[in-house]
Design an enzyme around this catalytic site. Structure first.
Site, PDB file in Angstrom:
ATOM      1  N   GLY A   1      -5.111   3.333  -7.675  1.00  0.00           N
ATOM      2  CA  GLY A   1      -5.614   3.543  -9.275  1.00  0.00           C
ATOM      3  C   GLY A   1      -4.451   4.913  -9.876  1.00  0.00           C
TER       4      GLY A   1
ATOM      5  N   ASP B   1       0.905  -1.323  -0.026  1.00  0.00           N
ATOM      6  CA  ASP B   1       0.003  -0.039   0.179  1.00  0.00           C
ATOM      7  C   ASP B   1       0.844   1.237  -0.027  1.00  0.00           C
ATOM      8  OD1 ASP B   1      -1.945   1.779   0.416  1.00  0.00           O
ATOM      9  OD2 ASP B   1      -2.793   0.800   2.079  1.00  0.00           O
TER      10      ASP B   1
ATOM     11  N   ASP C   1     -10.558   3.975  -1.268  1.00  0.00           N
ATOM     12  CA  ASP C   1     -11.303   3.038  -0.373  1.00  0.00           C
ATOM     13  C   ASP C   1     -12.591   2.945  -0.223  1.00  0.00           C
ATOM     14  OD1 ASP C   1      -8.665   2.829   0.581  1.00  0.00           O
ATOM     15  OD2 ASP C   1      -9.230   2.990   2.705  1.00  0.00           O
TER      16      ASP C   1
END
Ligand code: GLA
Length: 755
Positions: free
Chosen positions: A550, A508, A571
Site C-alpha cells: 500500500g 513483491d 500481510d
C-alpha cells in the site's frame, strides 16, 4: 414482567461474560516507553549503556509506520523497568517469570540485563554467547515471543531495575516489534496448560451430528497437572445446553490427553463449546470458548447451474483459457453458441481455449446440461487491453506452505481445487508464492530450485485441469523470503514465465527497499513500470499483482503501471485484529477499483493455514470467517484462499462455495463497496451491482450478538425493495425505509436489495 427482564439480564450477562477472554494476571505492562535505534552494537544490550539520545517507539506497530520507512537490517529496542518480587505472591504457580513481546518481524534476540535469554521465540536457558545465526530464520515473524525464566534465574534482578533489550533483524518488508501483549508477569495456569482445538476441524455427519476432537496439553517440563475438565455445548440464541460432560484428567509433564465430543445440533444453529479445566491443587481454572461452525450455504441442486465470471477480458493474440464453472449432478455437457472464430469449447469439461486476433466484444451463450435439465447464461468476452475484468479467484501457497512450497504440493493443491468442487464455483488460479526460486544462470534465465524440477510440466499439468498458474518474484535482488528476485533480469524473467505458461505474477517490493530506501512516488513506480513493459512484450495474459503493502497510496497509481491488482496493506494474519483492521479500512481505496484494477486487502485466512510446514485451523471464529468472505466480496477483492486444499473441512468448503456471495465479488460492474455507516459497534457497507440492485453487508464488531440497523436513506434507496439473504439464499420479503438484522459476535449478514 420485571422478573423476565431480570432473568434476561442475567442470561445476557452470563452470555457476555462467557464471551470475554480470561483475565490477564497482574503484570508489568511494556507497551509504552521503549527506546529505539537502528544499527547494531553489542554494547546496547548492557544496562549501563546510556540510551538517553535514542528515539522512542511504540512496540505494537512495525517501525515502517513510525518514521523508519523501508528500513531493513538491524535495530534495537530497550525498555527499563522495576520487577517487584511481590509479583510472585499473586499467583500460586509462581515458579517462573515470562517476558512477552508480541511478535517480531523478522528475527530477534532478547537480552535481560545484558544476558541473552531468547532467540526467535525460543527461551535460552543457559548462558549463551550471542551469534548472528538467528537472522537466518526468516519464517519466525508471525510467532508470539514469550520467554520464560525460572524465578531463581540470576538474569532476573528482583526488586531492582531490569533492562530488556531486543536486537531485531529485518530482511525486507515490514520490520520490528508488533502485535500484543507486551508484559512481564509470573506464569499462571494458562502458561502451563493449553487446549488445542486448532489441529482438527469440527466434523459434521448428516445434518445434525457434530464431533469435535481436541487435546489438553501439559506444557510444563516438571509438574503434573491434575483436575476436572468440564465440556459443555450451548446454543447461542436460547442458552439451551446440548451437551455436558465432566471428567478427571491427570497429566504428567509434557503429556497431552485427546478428547472427543459428539452431540446433536442442527448444522445451521450457532452454538458454543465451553471447555474448562480446574486444577486440583491451586483450584485455579482455565477456560476457553470455541464457536461451533454453523453451515449457511445450501447444497447446490442436482440440476445444472452456471457460476463464475460473466465477463472475461483477453488481449488480442494471447492464449485464451476460460473454464465454464458449473454445478449439477455429473456428467455435465457444455455448449457455447456464437463463439467467435478462433475459440472452441470442450464439451466434456467446459474449457474454452484458442485465441482471438481482433479487439472487440462478443456475447456467447453458454449451456450446461445433465439428466436433470439444463442451464443457460451469457458470457461476455472483451478482447482489448485490460484483463482480469473480475477479481481473480484461486489459491496461493503462502498462507499455508510459506517457503516450504514444492511442485508436489502445488500439483496436489490443483488436484484438490478440482476434486473438492471449488473449480465449479469459479475458483481458478493456483499461485506459487515465494520459495520456488534458485538463481539466474549464465544466460540470465531464472532457474527454479530443487523443489520445482519441471516448471513447464507443472504449468501444463495445472492447465490440463482447467486451472491457471501464478508465480511470485520481487523487483529487488532478493524476495522477502531471501530468495533470488528479478532485479536486473526483468525482461528475461517475464519471457521465462510466459514460456512456462504462467498466468499471474505477484511482484513483491521486499529488498527493492534497499535500492530505494525512502522512495519518491516516481521511485515507487519505477520497478513496477519496468516489469509492466516486460510483461507486455511476453504475448501472454499475465495478471499483474503489485505487492508493496500500500506504499504511496498505490491504489491511486496502480493502474498507471498496468497493475491488475495491488496490495493495499501489510500481510494479513488469522486474527480478528488483523482481519478487521485491514477489512474495515478499505473504504479509502474504493474509488480506484474498476474492472481489471482491483484493490487487494490480502489473502483469505480460512481453513488450515500456518505459513510453513506446521498447519493449524484458522484462529478466526466461524462468524469472523463469514465477515471475511462477506467483506472481501463486497470489496471486489481478489479471493485467494491460503489454506491446505487437500484438507478442506466441511465448514470451509461450504463457506467458499456460496455462489450468490461469490457473484457479488464477481459482479461485472466491478464497483467496490463503500462504507455507509460506521459506529464503534457495527458497520454497514454497500455495493452497486450491474443489474441496478445493491449488495449490503451488515457487520457486528462487538463480542455480543447485535441487531445491526440499516437506514435505507443511507443507501439512497427510496420505496420498497425485495430483500434476499445471500448466505442462506432465501428471500426475506419486502422492506421499506429501515430494517435490522441480528448478527453474531464479529459476524456479518449479507443481503441484496432489488426492485
Ligand atoms: C511478503 C508478502 C507475502 C508473501 C511473502 C513471501 O511478506 O506480503 O504475501 O508473499 O512476502 O516472502
Amino acid at each position: 414482567m420485571k422478573k423476565l427482564f431480570i432473568l434476561t439480564g442475567i442470561v445476557l450477562l452470563l452470555l457476555s461474560v462467557s464471551c470475554n477472554r480470561p483475565n490477564e494476571a497482574d503484570a508489568v505492562k511494556l507497551d509504552t516507553n521503549w527506546k529505539f535505534k537502528t544499527g547494531d552494537d553489542p554494547a546496547w544490550a548492557s544496562p549501563g549503556f546510556d540510551d538517553a539520545s535514542w528515539g522512542t517507539i511504540d512496540p505494537k506497530t512495525i517501525w515502517e509506520e513510525q518514521g523508519y520507512k523501508g528500513y531493513n537490517g538491524f535495530a534495537w529496542y530497550r525498555f527499563k523497568t522495576l520487577v517487584r518480587s511481590s509479583l510472585k505472591d499473586q499467583n500460586n504457580m509462581n515458579d517462573s517469570l515470562k517476558i512477552v513481546l508480541g511478535k517480531i518481524d523478522d528475527c530477534d534476540q532478547v537480552f535481560l540485563n545484558g544476558e541473552l535469554i531468547g532467540e526467535n521465540g525460543k527461551t535460552i536457558y543457559t548462558k549463551a554467547l550471542p551469534s548472528d545465526g538467528f537472522i537466518r530464520a526468516q519464517d519466525k515473524w508471525n510467532l508470539e515471543r514469550r520467554y520464560i525464566l525460572a524465578s531463581n534465574d540470576p538474569r532476573i534482578y528482583w526488586d531492582r531495575e531490569n533492562l530488556v533489550a531486543v536486537r531485531c533483524f529485518d530482511q525486507g518488508g515490514a520490520g520490528g516489534m508488533f502485535g500484543k501483549p507486551f508484559e512481564i508477569a509470573m506464569t499462571g495456569l494458562r502458561d502451563h496448560l493449553n487446549f488445542d482445538f486448532a489441529s482438527t476441524a469440527f466434523i459434521f455427519s448428516g445434518d445434525s451430528l457434530v464431533t469435535k476432537n481436541f487435546s489438553v496439553i501439559n506444557l510444563t517440563g516438571t509438574e503434573r497437572l491434575k483436575g476436572e475438565l468440564i465440556v459443555e455445548a450451548v446454543q447461542c440464541d436460547n442458552g439451551i445446553r446440548i451437551y455436558s460432560n465432566r471428567s478427571i484428567i491427570d497429566l504428567p509433564p509434557h503429556q497431552k490427553v485427546e478428547k472427543s465430543v459428539t452431540f446433536r445440533n442442527k448444522s445451521a444453529v450457532p452454538a458454543t463449546l465451553h471447555v474448562s479445566f480446574k486444577e486440583a491443587m491451586t483450584r485455579k481454572t482455565v477456560s476457553e470458548d470455541v464457536e461451533i461452525p454453523y453451515i449457511l450455504t445450501p447444497k447446490s441442486p442436482a440440476e445444472p447451474r452456471i457460476n463464475g465470471a460473466k465477463i472475461f477480458g483477453v488481449r488480442p493474440w494471447s492464449p485464451f483459457q476460460y473454464k465454464v464453472a458449473a454445478t449439477g449432478q455429473p456428467p455435465l455437457k457444455y455448449r457455447a453458441t456464437d463463439l467467435p472464430e478462433g475459440l472452441a469449447i470442450n464439451a466434456e469439461n467446459g474449457l474454452i481455449t484458442g485465441s482471438l486476433k481482433k479487439k472487440g466484444e462478443y456475447v456467447v451463450r453458454l449451456t450446461v446440461e445433465n439428466q436433470r435439465g439444463y442451464a443457460e447464461r451469457d458470457l461476455k468476452i472483451v478482447v482489448g487491453d485490460v484483463i482480469s475484468l473480475t477479481p481473480p479467484m484461486g489459491w496461493n501457497s503462502w498462507n499455508c506452505w510459506g517457503l516450504s512450497v514444492s511442485d508436489k504440493k502445488v500439483r496436489q493443491s490443483a488436484d484438490a481445487m478440482k476434486s473438492s468442487g471449488l473449480i465449479d464455483h469459479g475458483w481458478s488460479y493456483i499461485n506459487i508464492d515465494d520459495g520456488w526460486e534458485d538463481t539466474h544462470d549464465k544466460n540470465g534465465s531464472i532457474l527454479p530450485n530443487y523443489k520445482f524440477p519441471n516448471m513447464p510440466g507443472l504449468c501444463g499439468y495445472v492447465h490440463s485441469l482447467g486451472l491457471k498458474v501464478g508465480i511470485y518474484s520481487s523487483p529487488g535482488p532478493r524476495t522477502c523470503g531471501g530468495y533470488e528476485g528479478s532485479y536486473g533480469f526483468e525482461a528475461k524473467d517475464a519471457m521465462t514465465y510466459a514460456g512456462w505458461g504462467i498466468d499471474y505474477l505477484k511482484y513483491d517490493w521486499c529488498s527493492y527497499g534497499n535500492i530505494a530506501p525512502d522512495p519518491t512516488p516516481e521511485q515507487m513506480k519505477k520497478p513496477y513500470k519496468e516489469m509492466k513493459h516486460a510483461l507486455r512484450k511476453a504475448n501472454r495474459d499475465i495478471h499483474y499483482s503489485l505487492c508493496q503493502y500500500g506504499m504511496g497510496d498505490v491504489w491511486t497509481w496502480g493502474a498507471e503501471v498496468d497493475g491488475n491488482s495491488w496490495r493495499t496493506t501489510g500481510d494479513i494474519e488469522d486474527t480478528w485484529q488483523s482481519l478487521s483492521s485491514i477489512g474495515f479500512s478499505q473504504g479509502k481505496c474504493s474509488p480506484s477499483s474498476a474492472p481489471g484494477r482491483w484493490n487487494d486487502p490480502d489473502m483469505l485466512v480460512v481453513g488450515l493455514v500456518g505459513w510453513g510446514p506446521a498447519l493449524h485451523h484458522t484462529r478466526l471464529t466461524p462468524s469472523e470467517q463469514y465477515t471475511h468472505l462477506t467483506l472481501w466480496s463486497l470489496l471486489a477483492a481478489p479471493l485467494l484462499v491460503g489454506c491446505d486444499l487437500e484438507q478442506l473441512d466441511a465448514f470451509t468448503l461450504n463457506l467458499l462455495t456460496n455462489d450468490e456471495v461469490l457473484a457479488v465479488n464477481q459482479d461485472p460492474l466491478g464497483r467496490q463497496a463503500v462504507q455507509i455507516r460506521k459506529t464503534d459497534d457495527y458497520e454497514v457497507w454497500s455495493r452497486d451491482l450491474e443489474d441496478g440492485s445493491k449488495a449490503v453487508g451488515l457487520f457486528n464488531k462487538t463480542e455480543r450478538s447485535l441487531c445491526v440497523p440499516v437506514d435505507m436513506k443511507d443507501l439512497h434507496v427510496d420505496g420498497k425493495r425485495s430483500m434476499r439473504d445471500l448466505w442462506a439464499q432465501t428471500d426475506l420479503g419486502k422492506v421499506r425505509g429501515h430494517f435490522e438484522m441480528r448478527t453474531r459476535p464479529h459476524g456479518a449478514r449479507m443481503v441484496i436489495l432489488s426492485k
